[in-house]
Design a protein around this motif. Structure first.
Motif, PDB file in Angstrom:
ATOM      1  N   ARG A 468     -12.936  -0.149 -19.779  1.00  0.00           N
ATOM      2  CA  ARG A 468     -13.952  -0.585 -20.750  1.00  0.00           C
ATOM      3  C   ARG A 468     -13.299  -1.188 -21.991  1.00  0.00           C
ATOM      4  N   ASN A 469     -12.026  -0.839 -22.197  1.00  0.00           N
ATOM      5  CA  ASN A 469     -11.287  -1.407 -23.319  1.00  0.00           C
ATOM      6  C   ASN A 469     -10.916  -2.850 -22.966  1.00  0.00           C
ATOM      7  N   ALA A 470     -11.337  -3.784 -23.803  1.00  0.00           N
ATOM      8  CA  ALA A 470     -11.124  -5.210 -23.511  1.00  0.00           C
ATOM      9  C   ALA A 470      -9.650  -5.578 -23.441  1.00  0.00           C
ATOM     10  N   ALA A 471      -8.782  -4.767 -24.046  1.00  0.00           N
ATOM     11  CA  ALA A 471      -7.341  -5.076 -24.042  1.00  0.00           C
ATOM     12  C   ALA A 471      -6.694  -4.740 -22.703  1.00  0.00           C
ATOM     13  N   ILE A 472      -7.350  -3.938 -21.871  1.00  0.00           N
ATOM     14  CA  ILE A 472      -6.778  -3.525 -20.588  1.00  0.00           C
ATOM     15  C   ILE A 472      -7.362  -4.402 -19.490  1.00  0.00           C
ATOM     16  N   LYS A 473      -6.530  -5.239 -18.896  1.00  0.00           N
ATOM     17  CA  LYS A 473      -6.978  -6.173 -17.861  1.00  0.00           C
ATOM     18  C   LYS A 473      -7.031  -5.515 -16.485  1.00  0.00           C
ATOM     19  N   GLU A 474      -6.051  -4.671 -16.180  1.00  0.00           N
ATOM     20  CA  GLU A 474      -6.002  -4.049 -14.861  1.00  0.00           C
ATOM     21  C   GLU A 474      -5.266  -2.728 -14.964  1.00  0.00           C
ATOM     22  N   LEU A 475      -5.483  -1.861 -13.986  1.00  0.00           N
ATOM     23  CA  LEU A 475      -4.877  -0.539 -14.025  1.00  0.00           C
ATOM     24  C   LEU A 475      -4.648  -0.057 -12.605  1.00  0.00           C
ATOM     25  N   GLY A 476      -3.454   0.459 -12.305  1.00  0.00           N
ATOM     26  CA  GLY A 476      -3.164   0.943 -10.964  1.00  0.00           C
ATOM     27  C   GLY A 476      -2.191   2.101 -11.009  1.00  0.00           C
ATOM     28  N   ILE A 477      -2.087   2.819  -9.900  1.00  0.00           N
ATOM     29  CA  ILE A 477      -1.133   3.921  -9.811  1.00  0.00           C
ATOM     30  C   ILE A 477      -0.237   3.713  -8.594  1.00  0.00           C
ATOM     31  N   SER A 478       0.962   4.267  -8.662  1.00  0.00           N
ATOM     32  CA  SER A 478       1.895   4.164  -7.544  1.00  0.00           C
ATOM     33  C   SER A 478       2.860   5.331  -7.598  1.00  0.00           C
ATOM     34  N   SER A 479       3.440   5.640  -6.429  1.00  0.00           N
ATOM     35  CA  SER A 479       4.359   6.778  -6.351  1.00  0.00           C
ATOM     36  C   SER A 479       5.652   6.502  -7.104  1.00  0.00           C
ATOM     37  N   ARG A 480       6.038   5.247  -7.203  1.00  0.00           N
ATOM     38  CA  ARG A 480       7.212   4.863  -7.995  1.00  0.00           C
ATOM     39  C   ARG A 480       6.916   3.543  -8.680  1.00  0.00           C
ATOM     40  N   ILE A 481       7.667   3.249  -9.734  1.00  0.00           N
ATOM     41  CA  ILE A 481       7.450   2.011 -10.469  1.00  0.00           C
ATOM     42  C   ILE A 481       8.725   1.171 -10.451  1.00  0.00           C
ATOM     43  N   PRO A 482       8.609  -0.147 -10.562  1.00  0.00           N
ATOM     44  CA  PRO A 482       9.795  -1.000 -10.640  1.00  0.00           C
ATOM     45  C   PRO A 482      10.738  -0.526 -11.739  1.00  0.00           C
ATOM     46  N   SER A 483      12.017  -0.611 -11.438  1.00  0.00           N
ATOM     47  CA  SER A 483      13.160  -0.148 -12.245  1.00  0.00           C
ATOM     48  C   SER A 483      13.613   1.228 -11.805  1.00  0.00           C
ATOM     49  N   GLY A 484      12.812   1.910 -10.969  1.00  0.00           N
ATOM     50  CA  GLY A 484      13.245   3.189 -10.418  1.00  0.00           C
ATOM     51  C   GLY A 484      13.995   2.976  -9.117  1.00  0.00           C
ATOM     52  N   ARG A 485      14.380   4.067  -8.464  1.00  0.00           N
ATOM     53  CA  ARG A 485      15.035   3.983  -7.174  1.00  0.00           C
ATOM     54  C   ARG A 485      14.017   4.207  -6.067  1.00  0.00           C
ATOM     55  N   LEU A 486      14.201   3.510  -4.952  1.00  0.00           N
ATOM     56  CA  LEU A 486      13.370   3.690  -3.768  1.00  0.00           C
ATOM     57  C   LEU A 486      14.008   4.774  -2.909  1.00  0.00           C
ATOM     58  N   LEU A 487      13.489   5.976  -3.012  1.00  0.00           N
ATOM     59  CA  LEU A 487      14.116   7.112  -2.345  1.00  0.00           C
ATOM     60  C   LEU A 487      13.298   7.648  -1.172  1.00  0.00           C
ATOM     61  N   ASP A 488      12.076   7.142  -0.994  1.00  0.00           N
ATOM     62  CA  ASP A 488      11.178   7.714   0.009  1.00  0.00           C
ATOM     63  C   ASP A 488      11.177   6.874   1.281  1.00  0.00           C
ATOM     64  N   ASP A 489      11.446   7.501   2.392  1.00  0.00           N
ATOM     65  CA  ASP A 489      11.350   6.782   3.663  1.00  0.00           C
ATOM     66  C   ASP A 489      11.011   7.752   4.788  1.00  0.00           C
ATOM     67  N   GLN A 490      10.376   7.224   5.831  1.00  0.00           N
ATOM     68  CA  GLN A 490      10.056   7.971   7.034  1.00  0.00           C
ATOM     69  C   GLN A 490      10.359   7.067   8.224  1.00  0.00           C
ATOM     70  N   ASN A 491      10.389   7.652   9.392  1.00  0.00           N
ATOM     71  CA  ASN A 491      10.701   6.867  10.583  1.00  0.00           C
ATOM     72  C   ASN A 491       9.615   5.846  10.863  1.00  0.00           C
ATOM     73  N   ALA A 492      10.023   4.596  11.086  1.00  0.00           N
ATOM     74  CA  ALA A 492       9.075   3.520  11.387  1.00  0.00           C
ATOM     75  C   ALA A 492       9.174   3.131  12.848  1.00  0.00           C
ATOM     76  N   LYS A 493       8.019   2.878  13.461  1.00  0.00           N
ATOM     77  CA  LYS A 493       7.973   2.430  14.855  1.00  0.00           C
ATOM     78  C   LYS A 493       6.930   1.330  14.985  1.00  0.00           C
ATOM     79  N   ILE A 494       7.259   0.311  15.747  1.00  0.00           N
ATOM     80  CA  ILE A 494       6.343  -0.792  16.009  1.00  0.00           C
ATOM     81  C   ILE A 494       5.781  -0.638  17.428  1.00  0.00           C
ATOM     82  N   ILE A 495       4.483  -0.882  17.548  1.00  0.00           N
ATOM     83  CA  ILE A 495       3.855  -0.818  18.864  1.00  0.00           C
ATOM     84  C   ILE A 495       3.862  -2.212  19.472  1.00  0.00           C
TER      85      ILE A 495
END
Length: 610
Positions: A468-495
């Motif tokens: 509702r604040n006109a100064a805020i254009k967009e807002l989102g959440i994430s488990s990590r943010i840019p400038s951090g380390r990417l430490l989360d991974d799980q096994n990936a499989k393609i069908i």
């Protein structure tokens, strides 16, 4: 000026090398770190924090360990007392042994028992004053996330030269009473590597004895479900011991408590100080020999009335030492004046008092003799070689050897100067490049904050309130943010063709909401963003262009609608985002984004949502 630069650099070096040495048993304290391997001997990840069971297990397995302490960073917590409500950064859960290993003065309370009971809290003097003013805070209660915490102690803030700076300490035993961890989780969860664990050994103990036994220790206590039978636990993960005093300068792991320094930087600055001092000495030599003609008659007359060459050499060396002494006094005054400006400019906490400790002051006081002799020896030998008959007649002829040596000095001096100028230019250009390089997302006008898990149920209302604040254009959440380390991974499989095909690449992931991509202004290479209107998007994936290449698909469009299983989630690739720099430029990243709502609380509780 040369000595001033050297003293300022010396203050920086002393500060960097002093980290954590204020602790009484600093030399006998080690931090437990954990390494993960993609294959035996191939390191993939090195964490400075470990899983919660390791501390007690290590103490039970190795009786030589005197004490252990564990801390769990809680990030920023909102503390409330009566009508006063503040966000307190650097809040950590710590156990009752904390002050046995980390020695800061306790102002009020008992250091041995203050953190023993659940829902106990200790505050720094500054934080305590913020809530209680001049009142005694002991046994008063502050409110944190609907729980009352009793104040059991007040301690002095950790000094600047510490690798941790907790402002608020909460009893570690509180974690046992929460639904988040519980005592069973703290004893059996080997996957949540968020606990910084420190060991205290007897004085001058040989830790190599324990290091050699750590692989067998892991094989005995830790077992991963689904691990191939031909592998042992220590081939998948290992524990290492790191000296407390090495953390600041020699530790650059993936989840440090705070940003550390670098021993390479200290060595570079040490070399710069020596170069600057060498340039100053060469300046003195060249200027003294260049002005030799002005003192030629003085030297001639001294020799005529009986002065020996060694006495003339002694005279010039004495003058050189005296001049260096005067330069050192002026340099000390300038250093005292400049240190506050250097601290403001660099964000360091340099102190002039670090230069007046006896073990530092004595070498500094001896410096004029060393520098005076080095810089004065050549001019003294050169000028004492004048023949009195010739100089009194006004005939001064400098030998070819002398001219050659002076030329060598000038070449050395200018070479050092040019090297320093080139190095400075390269560093400046690197900084300019870092500031102007395209990151693949908008970094300007974005503010990040920690996301408390208690907000989860009201997140949608919270988001709408902010928008509702006109100064805020967009807002989102994430488990990590840019400038951090990417430490989360799980096994990936393609069908492919109805069958699952394992993917050998290291595919990291970020869990986001629907607004993450537009908030950061990222661009889609193909497909679409997550949509709140499509319920199945909670199981779908977005990958980046680098992941497309590693999968072996020719174009981003080829990746769309592919079926993928990641961890325990089966879904489709609905979009490909253009590559963006999440980590350092030195870390190429293959990323996938997942969107979820019903699993939010798990990630939020670990302090990873921002």
């Amino acid at each position: 000026m040369g000595l001033t630069c050297c003293l300022l650099i010396l203050a920086y070096i002393i500060n960097e090398r002093s980290y954590d040495k204020f602790n009484k048993n600093a030399k006998d304290i080690y931090r437990v770190t954990r390494v993960f391997y993609t294959a035996p001997g191939v390191e993939n990840l090195h964490l400075s924090a470990v899983a919660p069971p390791f501390g007690p297990l290590l103490q039970n397995a190795f009786p030589d360990i005197k004490k252990i302490t564990r801390i769990y960073p809680a990030g920023t917590l909102a503390l409330k007392y009566q009508e006063k409500l503040f966000n307190e950064k650097n809040s950590v859960f710590a156990d009752e042994n904390f002050f046995t290993l980390f020695n800061v003065p306790i102002i009020k309370g008992d250091s041995k028992n203050a953190l023993l009971d659940p829902y106990s809290i200790m505050l720094t003097e500054e934080v305590a004053r913020r809530y209680f003013g001049d009142e005694n805070p002991i046994n008063k209660s502050v409110l944190i996330d609907k729980h009352n915490y009793k104040v059991t102690g007040v301690y002095k803030a950790f000094p600047a030269n510490s690798h941790i700076h907790p402002q608020v300490l909460l009893s570690f035993n509180t974690l046992k009473d929460t639904a988040i961890y519980g005592e069973k989780q703290l004893q059996t969860n080997y996957g949540n590597n968020a606990f910084y664990t420190y060991l205290l050994f007897p004085k001058d103990y040989n830790v190599e004895h324990i290091k050699a036994q750590l692989p067998d220790f892991l094989d005995k206590y830790v077992h991963f479900p689904g691990m191939p039978g031909n592998l042992k636990t220590h081939q998948v993960t290992s524990l290492q011991l790191q000296k407390l005093t090495d953390i600041h300068l020699r530790s650059h792991l993936d989840d440090e408590v705070e940003e550390n320094g670098d021993i390479k930087r200290v060595m570079i600055f040490s070399a710069i100080a020596l170069f600057i001092l060498l340039i100053a000495c060469i300046n003195y030599m060249n200027l003294s020999t260049a002005r030799s003609a002005l003192r030629a008659k003085e030297i001639g007359i001294r020799k005529v009335i009986g002065a020996q060459r060694k006495e003339i050499i002694g005279q010039f060396l004495s003058e050189s030492v005296l001049i260096t002494w005067m330069a050192l006094i002026l340099a000390g005054i300038l250093t005292l004046i400049f240190i506050p400006f250097i601290n403001t400019l660099s964000g360091q906490f340099l102190s002039f008092s670090s230069l007046v400790h006896w073990d530092i002051l004595l070498p500094i006081l001896a410096l004029p003799f060393v520098i005076g002799l080095i810089s004065g020896i050549y001019p003294a030998i050169f000028m004492s070689s004048f023949l009195p008959v010739k100089v009194l007649k006004g005939i001064i002829k400098v030998g070819q050897d002398s001219i050659s040596f002076r030329k060598i000095l000038v070449v050395v001096q200018f070479s050092i100067s040019i090297i320093l100028i080139i190095a400075t230019t390269v560093v400046f250009q690197q900084l300019q490049y870092i500031q102007k390089m395209a990151l693949g997302f908008n970094k300007d006008h974005i503010i990040t904050m920690d996301y408390p898990y208690s907000l989860n149920r009201q997140y949608d209302a919270f988001k709408e309130d902010l928008k509702r604040n006109a100064a805020i254009k967009e807002l989102g959440i994430s488990s990590r943010i840019p400038s951090g380390r990417l430490l989360d991974d799980q096994n990936a499989k393609i069908i492919e063709g109805g069958s699952l095909q394992a993917i050998k690449i290291d595919l990291k992931y970020i869990t986001t909401d629907f607004s993450f991509i537009p908030t950061y202004g990222m661009q889609m290479a193909a497909g679409r963003n997550f949509s709140k209107a499509i319920a199945t998007d909670t199981n779908n994936f977005i990958i980046n262009e680098e992941a497309v290449k590693e999968f072996g698909w020719k174009t981003a469009e080829n990746a769309l609608a592919k079926d993928m299983v990641y961890g325990n989630v089966k879904g489709k690739i609905i979009g490909v985002v253009k590559d963006f720099h999440f980590e350092s430029k030195n870390h190429p990243a293959i990323i996938q984004l997942t969107v979820t709502q019903w699993l939010l609380w798990q990630a939020i509780d670990k302090g990873r949502w921002q």
